[in-house]
Design an enzyme around this catalytic site. Structure first.
Site, PDB file in Angstrom:
ATOM      1  N   ALA A   1      38.606  22.150   8.547  1.00  0.00           N
ATOM      2  CA  ALA A   1      38.163  21.334   9.690  1.00  0.00           C
ATOM      3  C   ALA A   1      36.655  21.117   9.630  1.00  0.00           C
ATOM      4  O   ALA A   1      36.155  20.008   9.837  1.00  0.00           O
ATOM      5  CB  ALA A   1      38.563  21.994  11.003  1.00  0.00           C
ATOM      6  N   ASP A   2      35.908  22.169   9.348  1.00  0.00           N
ATOM      7  CA  ASP A   2      34.460  22.040   9.180  1.00  0.00           C
ATOM      8  C   ASP A   2      34.123  21.133   7.996  1.00  0.00           C
ATOM      9  O   ASP A   2      33.265  20.241   8.098  1.00  0.00           O
ATOM     10  CB  ASP A   2      33.834  23.412   8.940  1.00  0.00           C
ATOM     11  N   LEU A   3      34.755  21.377   6.866  1.00  0.00           N
ATOM     12  CA  LEU A   3      34.426  20.615   5.658  1.00  0.00           C
ATOM     13  C   LEU A   3      34.809  19.149   5.806  1.00  0.00           C
ATOM     14  O   LEU A   3      34.097  18.248   5.340  1.00  0.00           O
ATOM     15  CB  LEU A   3      35.133  21.231   4.451  1.00  0.00           C
TER      16      LEU A   3
ATOM     17  N   GLY B   1      32.269  17.552   8.025  1.00  0.00           N
ATOM     18  CA  GLY B   1      31.043  17.367   7.258  1.00  0.00           C
ATOM     19  C   GLY B   1      31.129  16.185   6.320  1.00  0.00           C
ATOM     20  O   GLY B   1      30.161  15.419   6.160  1.00  0.00           O
TER      21      GLY B   1
END
Length: 396
Positions: A169-171, A174
């Protein structure tokens, strides 16, 4: 040249989604200035083990912060806020992941900074976006994976929901932030103006749904947890050989016939398996037949056979095995840079190979406050004024 040479990025982000975005903007040539609070810096400086080097650098922090100059500012202080305003006046892009309303409270919101620099592109990364019912909730990767439907589709059919083994989810957020920056830079060529870009972890998860969302919208059978199997393509999953596992991906009828021939199974024209739809309907029977046929050889033997026949297959590598494969070096997927504490910094390479404007790493992740004096001097502060800013360890 590199594609973002001459672009300056003010990085007020921390943890992973924002730093991941700005790391690769730096790889593309941008001058990235990372701002961290005095004392502890980016939260991920303390996320370990593992820690490496003379100053116990967290591997987590090192993984997403190369290609940046690092400075320390207290954004809650007037001195720190004024320095950010000076930085914003000369910046092309600002990336941050504060909760909604935080920067506005400090006089550093988009409206306030764009009044100083109308060409400023402001990227805000949050868990749930600047609007909607979840706006004010804190957002973390695990929460977004759960709320975004990814965990419900991950894991064995009879097991508990599972998160993906990497912080996707973060990647993903990003990565979409990188796309947003490039979109806004291109638009600015026409309009001459910057803009505000609202990116959320949860929105980015939904962008991954593709056919799963289609099943919902058209009220079709919904995908469910199936381990490594595919809801629509059969066979397309992990299978055991005599000594371990391998992946087999039979994505067309031509490959299906070739696969049966190589495996020695006379079932290519069997009515139960003659089409992909038929194979999906008889998935368990087919899986049992394939598993029985594979049991007679090792995974390495089968991989050689499938490779020779151009049947898509592969090993299930550990991370160690991925980087020990000569392919990783041949594709320049291992970056090495000098680092003042760890000696040699190692990281993953840029995943796109360009014929004319290849991105390239420039510097290892900075020590906390490593470039504070340098950057403040560029902003016009005198030596005496620079001495009044907080020390990286938090001392005034």
């Amino acid at each position: 040249m590199r594609p973002l040479d001459g672009v300056r990025v003010l990085d007020l982000s921390r943890i992973l989604a924002g730093p991941y975005c700005t790391q690769y903007l730096g790889e593309m040539g941008a001058d990235v200035i990372k701002v961290e609070p005095p004392g502890h810096g980016d939260d991920t400086r303390n996320w370990g083990p593992p820690f490496v080097g003379e100053t116990d650098e967290a591997v987590y922090y090192l993984a997403a912060n190369r290609n940046k100059r690092g400075i320390v500012l207290d954004l809650k202080s007037e001195r720190g806020q004024e320095a950010v305003r000076r930085l914003a006046e000369s910046a092309d892009v600002l990336v941050e992941n504060f909760r909604p309303g935080t920067l506005e409270k400090w006089g550093l919101g988009y409206e306030q900074l764009s009044a100083l620099n109308p060409r400023l592109i402001h990227v805000s990364i949050t868990g749930f976006g600047q609007t909607g019912r979840y706006r004010d909730r804190p957002g973390y990767d695990l929460v977004a994976q759960g709320m975004g439907g990814v965990m419900d589709l991950t894991g064995e059919a009879d097991g508990a929901p599972a998160k993906v083994g990497l912080p996707v989810a973060d990647l993903n957020a990003g990565t979409w932030s990188i796309i947003a920056v490039l979109m806004a830079l291109q638009a600015r060529h026409t309009t001459g103006r910057g803009q505000y870009l609202d990116v959320s972890l949860l929105d980015a998860q939904l962008a991954w749904h593709v056919y799963a969302a289609g099943a919902h919208f058209y009220d079709a059978p919904r995908p469910k947890r199936m381990g490594s199997a595919h809801p629509s393509i059969v066979p397309y999953q992990a299978f055991p050989a005599s000594d371990g596992w391998l992946i087999i991906a039979v994505g067309s009828e031509k490959l299906w016939r070739k696969f049966c021939e190589v495996l020695g199974l006379a079932i290519a024209e069997d009515p139960r398996f003659v089409s992909n739809a038929a194979r999906a309907a008889h998935r368990e029977e087919l899986t049992e037949l394939i598993t029985g046929a594979l049991a007679g050889r090792t995974a390495a033997e089968w991989l050689k056979i499938f490779d020779d026949a151009s049947v898509p297959a592969g090993p299930i590598n550990t991370v160690d095995e991925v980087y020990q494969d000569p392919w990783a070096q041949q594709r320049e997927q291992i970056v090495r840079l000098p680092h003042p504490s760890v000696g040699t910094y190692f990281g993953t390479g840029f995943p796109v190979k360009a014929s004319d404007t290849q991105p390239a790493p420039t510097s290892a992740p900075p020590l906390l406050g490593q470039h504070t004096a340098e950057v403040l001097a560029e902003l016009g502060y005198s030596e005496a004024e620079i001495a009044e800013f907080p020390h990286p360890d938090g001392r005034e």
